[in-house]
Design a protein around this motif. Structure first.
Motif, mmCIF file in Angstrom:
data_model
loop_
_atom_site.group_PDB
_atom_site.id
_atom_site.type_symbol
_atom_site.label_atom_id
_atom_site.label_comp_id
_atom_site.label_asym_id
_atom_site.label_seq_id
_atom_site.Cartn_x
_atom_site.Cartn_y
_atom_site.Cartn_z
ATOM 1 N N LEU A 27 0.829 -1.207 0.000
ATOM 2 C CA LEU A 27 0.000 0.000 0.000
ATOM 3 C C LEU A 27 0.863 1.257 0.000
ATOM 4 C CD1 LEU A 27 -2.878 -1.139 2.365
ATOM 5 C CD2 LEU A 27 -2.944 -0.859 -0.124
ATOM 6 N N VAL A 28 1.992 1.240 0.678
ATOM 7 C CA VAL A 28 2.929 2.359 0.617
ATOM 8 C C VAL A 28 3.407 2.539 -0.820
ATOM 9 C CG1 VAL A 28 5.242 3.145 1.306
ATOM 10 C CG2 VAL A 28 3.661 2.252 3.034
ATOM 11 N N ILE A 29 3.755 1.453 -1.473
ATOM 12 C CA ILE A 29 4.212 1.518 -2.864
ATOM 13 C C ILE A 29 3.092 2.031 -3.767
ATOM 14 C CG2 ILE A 29 4.965 0.116 -4.835
ATOM 15 C CD1 ILE A 29 6.473 -1.633 -2.705
ATOM 16 N N PHE A 33 3.196 5.464 -6.162
ATOM 17 C CA PHE A 33 2.833 5.554 -7.574
ATOM 18 C C PHE A 33 1.730 6.579 -7.814
ATOM 19 C CE2 PHE A 33 4.967 1.400 -8.244
ATOM 20 C CZ PHE A 33 5.771 1.780 -9.300
ATOM 21 N N LEU A 34 0.928 6.852 -6.804
ATOM 22 C CA LEU A 34 -0.121 7.863 -6.922
ATOM 23 C C LEU A 34 0.393 9.272 -6.606
ATOM 24 C CD1 LEU A 34 -3.110 5.895 -5.354
ATOM 25 C CD2 LEU A 34 -2.745 6.448 -7.776
ATOM 26 N N GLY A 35 1.692 9.383 -6.357
ATOM 27 C CA GLY A 35 2.299 10.697 -6.175
ATOM 28 C C GLY A 35 2.533 11.124 -4.742
ATOM 29 N N ARG A 45 -3.261 9.156 4.341
ATOM 30 C CA ARG A 45 -3.989 8.376 3.334
ATOM 31 C C ARG A 45 -4.164 6.916 3.737
ATOM 32 N NH1 ARG A 45 -3.727 10.697 -2.474
ATOM 33 N NH2 ARG A 45 -4.087 8.510 -2.958
ATOM 34 N N LEU A 46 -3.163 6.354 4.425
ATOM 35 C CA LEU A 46 -3.223 4.936 4.781
ATOM 36 C C LEU A 46 -3.811 4.680 6.169
ATOM 37 C CD1 LEU A 46 0.241 3.793 3.398
ATOM 38 C CD2 LEU A 46 -2.018 3.328 2.419
ATOM 39 N N GLN A 47 -3.858 5.718 7.013
ATOM 40 C CA GLN A 47 -4.322 5.548 8.393
ATOM 41 C C GLN A 47 -3.492 4.474 9.103
ATOM 42 O OE1 GLN A 47 -7.002 7.513 9.895
ATOM 43 N NE2 GLN A 47 -6.256 8.653 8.126
ATOM 44 N N ILE A 48 -2.196 4.558 8.962
ATOM 45 C CA ILE A 48 -1.242 3.607 9.510
ATOM 46 C C ILE A 48 -0.528 4.279 10.682
ATOM 47 C CG2 ILE A 48 0.475 4.353 7.804
ATOM 48 C CD1 ILE A 48 1.648 1.585 7.755
ATOM 49 N N THR A 49 -0.102 3.510 11.669
ATOM 50 C CA THR A 49 0.611 4.096 12.799
ATOM 51 C C THR A 49 1.961 4.640 12.332
ATOM 52 O OG1 THR A 49 1.743 2.049 13.437
ATOM 53 C CG2 THR A 49 -0.445 2.446 14.406
ATOM 54 N N ARG A 50 2.450 5.651 13.022
ATOM 55 C CA ARG A 50 3.734 6.261 12.675
ATOM 56 C C ARG A 50 4.864 5.232 12.727
ATOM 57 N NH1 ARG A 50 3.801 11.579 12.197
ATOM 58 N NH2 ARG A 50 6.000 11.828 12.742
ATOM 59 N N LEU A 82 10.291 6.978 -5.588
ATOM 60 C CA LEU A 82 10.563 5.679 -6.190
ATOM 61 C C LEU A 82 11.882 5.719 -6.963
ATOM 62 C CD1 LEU A 82 6.957 5.060 -7.437
ATOM 63 C CD2 LEU A 82 8.188 3.502 -5.907
ATOM 64 N N THR A 83 12.673 4.691 -6.800
ATOM 65 C CA THR A 83 13.898 4.516 -7.574
ATOM 66 C C THR A 83 13.544 3.737 -8.843
ATOM 67 O OG1 THR A 83 14.370 2.404 -6.526
ATOM 68 C CG2 THR A 83 15.291 4.389 -5.464
ATOM 69 N N ARG A 84 14.526 3.483 -9.668
ATOM 70 C CA ARG A 84 14.296 2.637 -10.855
ATOM 71 C C ARG A 84 13.789 1.258 -10.406
ATOM 72 N NH1 ARG A 84 16.354 3.576 -15.512
ATOM 73 N NH2 ARG A 84 16.092 2.081 -17.171
ATOM 74 N N LYS A 85 14.392 0.738 -9.351
ATOM 75 C CA LYS A 85 13.970 -0.555 -8.796
ATOM 76 C C LYS A 85 12.502 -0.482 -8.353
ATOM 77 C CE LYS A 85 15.754 -3.826 -5.330
ATOM 78 N NZ LYS A 85 16.795 -3.978 -4.285
ATOM 79 N N GLY A 86 12.122 0.619 -7.731
ATOM 80 C CA GLY A 86 10.738 0.816 -7.318
ATOM 81 C C GLY A 86 9.800 0.952 -8.504
#
Length: 158
Positions: A27-29, A33-35, A45-50, A82-86
């Protein structure tokens, strides 16, 4: 075998899972990709803990999928890019979205549609053979030992 040793298995899927194999990481990835670039944006956006987000971002930076870019000096604040790998993970994200659209979207339809900038039309990702261009599926591919595994098999058999 423990989860933190999965990258040692001579299997490209296992090694990939050692980097992106949990729901928060993917989801982070997706958000990247969504900027999304900044920690606070990811968290909102993710509502994830710090703590969990920090852990996932650090792992992605360590594995070379994301890179940190300083955007503020005092205090130091970073964006994640994102890197090229990403960027090479985009087909994985599209394949997962396609599967989800087909089997999980329900009557409402897909939550996101993709437009190919080259032709301007809505598209779905299709896996094709790199050599002949024909679409491929599980019935049209035969896995064979590759050099990374065949070399290991020779050592074991010695």
């Amino acid at each position: 075998m423990r989860w933190n040793e999965i990258q040692d298995i001579p299997c490209s899927i296992a090694r990939t899972l050692s980097v992106i194999g949990d729901r928060w990481t993917l989801l982070v990835i997706r958000e990247a990709f969504l900027g999304v670039r900044r920690f606070e944006q990811f968290q909102k956006r993710l509502q994830i803990t710090r703590h969990r987000l920090s852990d996932r971002l650090n792992k992605l930076v360590e594995s070379g999928v994301l890179r940190k870019a300083l955007y503020q000096e005092s205090p130091a604040r970073y964006e994640y890019r994102l890197t090229r790998k990403g960027m090479d993970l985009y087909p994985v994200i599209l394949a997962m979205a396609g599967w989800g659209d087909k089997y999980m979207a329900g009557d409402a339809g897909p939550p996101v549609e993709y437009v190919h900038l080259g032709c301007g039309k809505k598209m779905t990702a299709t896996l094709v053979c790199s050599e002949c261009g024909e679409p491929i599926d599980a019935k049209s591919v035969k896995p064979m030992l590759g050099p990374g595994l065949s070399g290991l098999a020779k050592k074991v058999g010695e």
